[in-house]
Enzyme design. Structure first.
Site, PDB file in Angstrom:
ATOM      1  N   HIS A  48       0.739  -1.312  -0.123  1.00 40.71           N
ATOM      2  CA  HIS A  48      -0.047   0.079   0.231  1.00 40.71           C
ATOM      3  C   HIS A  48       0.814   1.288   0.130  1.00 40.71           C
ATOM      4  CE1 HIS A  48      -3.136  -2.910   1.035  1.00 40.71           C
ATOM      5  NE2 HIS A  48      -4.145  -1.912   0.896  1.00 40.71           N
ATOM      6  N   HIS A  87       0.908  -2.915   9.357  1.00 40.92           N
ATOM      7  CA  HIS A  87       2.356  -3.151   8.944  1.00 40.92           C
ATOM      8  C   HIS A  87       3.210  -2.795  10.103  1.00 40.92           C
ATOM      9  CE1 HIS A  87       2.459  -4.756   4.744  1.00 40.92           C
ATOM     10  NE2 HIS A  87       1.401  -3.912   4.715  1.00 40.92           N
ATOM     11  N   ASP A 134       8.542  -1.899   7.827  1.00 45.23           N
ATOM     12  CA  ASP A 134       7.728  -2.044   6.497  1.00 45.23           C
ATOM     13  C   ASP A 134       7.507  -0.978   5.679  1.00 45.23           C
ATOM     14  OD1 ASP A 134       7.935  -4.584   7.391  1.00 45.23           O
ATOM     15  OD2 ASP A 134       5.692  -4.974   7.801  1.00 45.23           O
TER      16      ASP A 134
END
Length: 440
Positions: free
Chosen positions: A326, A369, A373
């Protein structure tokens, strides 16, 4: 007096014949032959300066620039002589492009233009130097559907391309764009398959609890935050589609997006596959999921691929933590929007950055996350975007075999794109017939 004039004409005629006979091998001219050429062209007064004092031979004559004449140590002061001499040198250079020692030629104003032989997709092709005209620098019309749309703001020439022929060199190359789409779709399919594999290997929460994380330990979880992150991504995607449709060089832009997105997600496949991290929050109901047959795995991969890996489409995955996909999408769309819109569009740029940063915050606030990350995803995406565009804008690969070896995909997609892509816009659709009648 008439006898001297006749001798001068005969001498000039003989010098001109000598120059024409030896023009094909100018790169091997000696200083004496250059002095004879200067006399034949009508510059005998500059023989002592150029030949006797500075030892100008054939190769140095071919690489002569106007700035060399104006600046020390030559410092010629007569403007007319400078211009006439450079016109003669340019004529000499244009007749023998194969003898050019530089990969570019230089016009009288010092602007460098590609004029050498370069290699593209295994073929050698020659780009002739463009004509230096004032009109080409001020405005280059954008033509779509037979109508011209002028860019109102004058653009600076890039030192590796001329304003007149830059647009002519930007071939849309739709077949390459189609290949980039195939590449991106293939990588998306590979990513979906890897996500199915890592879901089978997700660590048991009872044995491997969430890792310590400064941000996640300090900020309470917001249940709806991840959906808002995807809303930010959809908004950026809508903005990018509008920019892409209206941009004159939409084929090149879309090709670059697919190439970069595909490369980053291909790297994400590797990082997800080699290391399995524990889930970042106890709220995630993740456990190793085993499929009875290969068809079940294929169906799950198709579900992830068709839903774009988004929770808004009902896709829920586990184990795909290093690194955040994302964040990659948010950041890549932001950088493409800000890169391919004029610098004066401050509102668009501000809105794009706000959506990017808020989307990243929502990812972390949802505890979907780890912070590492998101950080790694942002860093890799921005570095790859900047490296790609730096190479494409400066044409480094054209003279560097190392760049072609290490960046083969870049070399293939960008070999015919000369310099920066100008931000010019056209209406992509033909005008309705009724509107054509009304407007004439």
């Amino acid at each position: 007096m008439s006898h001297q004039s006749t001798q001068l004409q005969d001498h000039t005629h003989q010098g001109g014949e000598m120059a024409l006979q030896t023009e094909d091998d100018v790169s091997s001219w000696t200083v004496k032959q250059v002095s004879q050429w200067l006399e034949a062209e009508g510059f005998p007064d500059y023989v002592p300066l150029l030949c006797d004092q500075h030892r100008l031979d054939g190769p140095s004559l071919l690489s002569l620039r106007e700035t060399d004449l104006r600046t020390p140590p030559m410092q010629m002061t007569v403007l007319g002589d400078i211009k006439r001499l450079m016109l003669a040198v340019n004529r000499l250079q244009s007749r023998i492009p194969s003898a050019m020692p530089e990969p570019w030629t230089t016009h009288s104003d010092g602007a460098a233009v590609l004029g050498a032989t370069m290699e593209c997709n295994g073929r050698h092709k020659h780009r002739a130097a463009c004509e230096d005209t004032v009109a080409s620098r001020l405005q280059v019309p954008c033509q779509a559907n037979g109508h011209h749309y002028h860019n109102t703001s004058a653009e600076r020439w890039h030192p590796y391309s001329s304003g007149k022929c830059r647009d002519a060199q930007l071939d849309p190359e739709y077949w390459k764009t189609a290949l980039s789409v195939v590449y991106f779709v293939f990588v998306c399919g590979a990513t979906a398959c890897v996500m199915v594999i890592v879901h089978e290997r997700v660590p048991d929460m009872r044995t491997y609890p969430p890792l310590p994380d400064i941000f996640l330990d300090s900020v309470p979880r917001i249940p709806w935050a991840f959906a808002m992150a995807e809303v930010c991504g959809l908004t950026l995607g809508t903005m990018w589609i509008l920019v892409l449709l209206l941009h004159k060089h939409r084929s090149i832009l879309f090709r670059r997006l697919c190439s970069l997105m595909g490369t980053v997600f291909l790297l994400r496949c590797v990082t997800m596959l080699i290391t399995s991290l524990s889930v970042p929050g106890v709220h995630l109901q993740c456990s190793a999921k085993e499929y009875l047959d290969s068809w079940g795995k294929i169906q799950r991969a198709l579900t992830i691929w068709s839903g774009l890996g988004m929770t808004l489409t009902g896709v829920h995955t586990c184990g795909d933590y290093m690194f955040s996909g994302h964040t990659v999408v948010l950041t890549m769309l932001n950088f493409f929007i800000t890169e391919y819109t004029p610098r004066g569009w401050y509102f668009i740029h501000t809105a794009s950055w706000v959506l990017n940063l808020f989307g990243i915050f929502f990812i972390l606030a949802a505890h979907e996350h780890y912070s590492i990350d998101v950080f790694v995803a942002f860093y890799l995406t921005t570095r790859l975007f900047l490296y790609y565009h730096t190479l494409s804008n400066t044409r480094v690969y054209q003279r560097s075999r190392r760049a072609r070896v290490w960046f083969p995909l870049f070399s293939f997609f960008e070999c015919n794109v000369s310099g920066p892509v100008p931000n010019r816009y056209c209406w992509p659709f033909p005008r309705p017939h009724l509107l054509k009648i009304i407007t004439g």
